[in-house]
Design a protein around this motif. Structure first.
Motif, PDB file in Angstrom:
ATOM      1  N   GLU A 181       0.589  -1.185   0.192  1.00 44.35           N
ATOM      2  CA  GLU A 181      -0.432   0.103   0.098  1.00 44.35           C
ATOM      3  C   GLU A 181       0.814   1.386   0.318  1.00 44.35           C
ATOM      4  O   GLU A 181       1.883   1.215   0.704  1.00 44.35           O
ATOM      5  N   PRO A 182       0.092   2.508  -0.398  1.00 45.93           N
ATOM      6  CA  PRO A 182       1.334   3.773  -0.355  1.00 45.93           C
ATOM      7  C   PRO A 182       1.207   3.515   1.635  1.00 45.93           C
ATOM      8  O   PRO A 182       1.058   3.705   1.904  1.00 45.93           O
ATOM      9  N   HIS A 183       2.614   4.383   1.399  1.00 47.48           N
ATOM     10  CA  HIS A 183       3.019   4.469   2.790  1.00 47.48           C
ATOM     11  C   HIS A 183       2.633   4.854   3.515  1.00 47.48           C
ATOM     12  O   HIS A 183       1.705   6.963   3.284  1.00 47.48           O
ATOM     13  N   PRO A 184       1.809   5.173   4.814  1.00 50.05           N
ATOM     14  CA  PRO A 184       0.655   6.138   5.453  1.00 50.05           C
ATOM     15  C   PRO A 184       1.538   7.114   5.692  1.00 50.05           C
ATOM     16  O   PRO A 184       0.915   8.653   6.992  1.00 50.05           O
ATOM     17  N   VAL A 185       2.355   7.241   6.030  1.00 51.43           N
ATOM     18  CA  VAL A 185       3.704   8.936   6.518  1.00 51.43           C
ATOM     19  C   VAL A 185       4.524  10.102   5.353  1.00 51.43           C
ATOM     20  O   VAL A 185       3.393  10.644   4.850  1.00 51.43           O
ATOM     21  N   PHE A 186       4.327   8.841   3.873  1.00 51.65           N
ATOM     22  CA  PHE A 186       5.150  10.156   3.266  1.00 51.65           C
ATOM     23  C   PHE A 186       4.617  10.008   2.181  1.00 51.65           C
ATOM     24  O   PHE A 186       5.479  10.506   1.031  1.00 51.65           O
ATOM     25  N   TYR A 187       3.301   9.522   1.747  1.00 47.91           N
ATOM     26  CA  TYR A 187       2.840   9.858  -0.006  1.00 47.91           C
ATOM     27  C   TYR A 187       2.268  10.560   0.109  1.00 47.91           C
ATOM     28  O   TYR A 187       1.595  11.173   0.995  1.00 47.91           O
ATOM     29  N   ILE A 188       2.744  11.295  -0.895  1.00 46.76           N
ATOM     30  CA  ILE A 188       2.248  12.187  -1.727  1.00 46.76           C
ATOM     31  C   ILE A 188       2.259  13.710  -0.061  1.00 46.76           C
ATOM     32  O   ILE A 188       1.603  14.564  -0.349  1.00 46.76           O
ATOM     33  N   GLN A 189       3.657  13.218   0.310  1.00 51.98           N
ATOM     34  CA  GLN A 189       4.299  14.428   1.235  1.00 51.98           C
ATOM     35  C   GLN A 189       4.650  15.043   0.028  1.00 51.98           C
ATOM     36  O   GLN A 189       5.071  14.899  -1.080  1.00 51.98           O
ATOM     37  N   PRO A 190       4.781  16.972   0.038  1.00 49.64           N
ATOM     38  CA  PRO A 190       5.847  17.905  -0.828  1.00 49.64           C
ATOM     39  C   PRO A 190       7.232  17.424  -0.596  1.00 49.64           C
ATOM     40  O   PRO A 190       7.523  17.002   0.313  1.00 49.64           O
TER      41      PRO A 190
END
Length: 386
Positions: free
Chosen positions: A297-306
């Motif tokens: 799954e997309p990482h719960p912390v860093f996915y779509i962070q700028p």
């Protein structure tokens, strides 16, 4: 009375060739505006009238339209592409700052906008990332989200993952190294939400017997046309109760799912929750005793962070984790707890990273994903007496 929003950061984006350019960014709403340094004096005293003029650049763009793993920072990264500034008076500047949620009139009203969208036409509520993406694709771009998703993840023939973005640089790179260590000939594998079958084919080439299921008939048609080895595909609407009932119990050594489990925690459509406990029960029933469920799954912390800062050493700004408003991927404890309660054991966790020197992708993207993983793999093992 106008006030500066407390969610604002500012930073220079001023190469020697294009000096005196700053970015004002609301890190929660992902809105921004390019400004000259003279605008900074207005931030401290927004209601003081002035006859001065100000330089602004409309640099905001919905960068996610370039792909699910494209630069999520939502502004034109190259100051050379900003063009000539717009020269505005004080009143116009204040309006532009309000439009980008850099200035606000009322903190309570602004905070109330952090809610799920009620429809694709809802511009008042910020909504989740996927809601914003859906609104952009359907209501603004007039594009088919299904076709768009295929185009930005897969090569045109759908035979492989694109290597010019983070899908190839992170997810595909990891699977090519990891799957041969986990997949053995003769394993019976169920690929849930298999899409066009690209990952299922990887597992089949390693000698596994793979059944791929997906609710999209077009995906299944394409997967079936390219079926390799012992791989088969069928249409199953995983969102419908009882969709997996026809599959025999204890018939799979491994069940694989990627980029889809998150919707059981924060549904794509508000007010239409998916039955997570039923899903886990299905997984438990279908696995052989001691079998494994692989959740990528997309990482719960860093996915779509700028991806901010210098390309060689990018940094990010965290805005949420335990309570999801913008993201839809659940915190790690929230993800694992229902499986642990059902008797599963976590036997492995991998945080997928990129090669920082990968020449096929944007340098800032490669280095960001080498430090801040954008996918998370969790291995759940079913009870031995299931």
């Amino acid at each position: 009375m106008s006030q500066i929003c407390p969610d604002i950061i500012s930073f220079p984006e001023s190469p020697a060739t294009h000096p005196e350019r700053w970015v004002l960014m609301n890190v929660f709403t992902r809105q921004c505006l390019g400004v000259g340094p003279e605008v900074m004096t207005v931030l401290a005293n927004p209601d003081v009238e002035s006859t001065a003029t100000y330089r602004i650049w409309r640099i905001w763009r919905f960068s996610h339209i370039d792909g699910l793993l494209a630069d999520p920072s939502r502004f034109k990264r190259d100051a050379g592409t900003w063009g000539d500034p717009q020269i505005v008076d004080h009143a116009t500047l204040i309006k532009l700052l309000k439009d980008q949620c850099i200035f606000i009139d009322d903190l309570a009203s602004y905070r109330a906008r952090f809610d799920v969208k009620k429809s694709l036409l809802d511009r008042q509520r910020f909504g989740t990332y996927h809601q914003q993406l859906g609104q952009q694709l359907i209501a603004i771009e007039r594009r088919d989200p299904t076709a768009w998703w295929l185009e930005q993840k897969f090569t045109p023939d759908l035979a492989a993952i694109r290597q010019d973005n983070l899908y190839g640089a992170v997810q595909d790179r990891f699977l090519d190294q990891w799957l041969p260590r986990r997949i053995t000939p003769g394993m019976r594998i169920l690929d849930l939400g298999c899409g066009a079958g690209t990952i299922a084919q990887k597992m089949a080439r390693l000698g596994a017997s793979v059944l791929g299921v997906d609710p999209n008939p077009e995906y299944i048609r394409r997967a079936s046309e390219r079926a390799e080895g012992d791989s088969t595909f069928q249409v199953l609407d995983l969102n419908s109760p009882g969709a997996l009932d026809a599959l025999p119990a204890a018939s799979f050594d491994c069940i694989y799912m990627s980029d889809a489990l998150l919707f059981y925690f924060v549904p794509y459509e508000p007010g239409k929750p998916l039955d997570l406990l039923r899903f886990i029960s299905d997984i438990k029933r279908l696995l052989k005793p001691g079998g494994t469920f692989l959740s990528l799954e997309p990482h719960p912390v860093f996915y779509i962070q700028p991806w901010l800062g210098d390309p060689a050493r990018p940094f990010t700004v965290m805005t949420e984790y335990l309570h999801t408003h913008w993201r839809i991927n659940p915190p790690l404890a929230t993800l694992t707890r229902p499986f642990l309660d059902a008797g599963f054991t976590v036997i492995g966790i991998e945080e997928l990273a990129s090669d920082p020197e990968n020449p096929k992708v944007d340098a800032r993207a490669a280095r960001f994903a080498a430090e801040f993983p954008v996918w998370l793999l969790v291995e759940f093992q079913a009870p031995a007496n299931a």
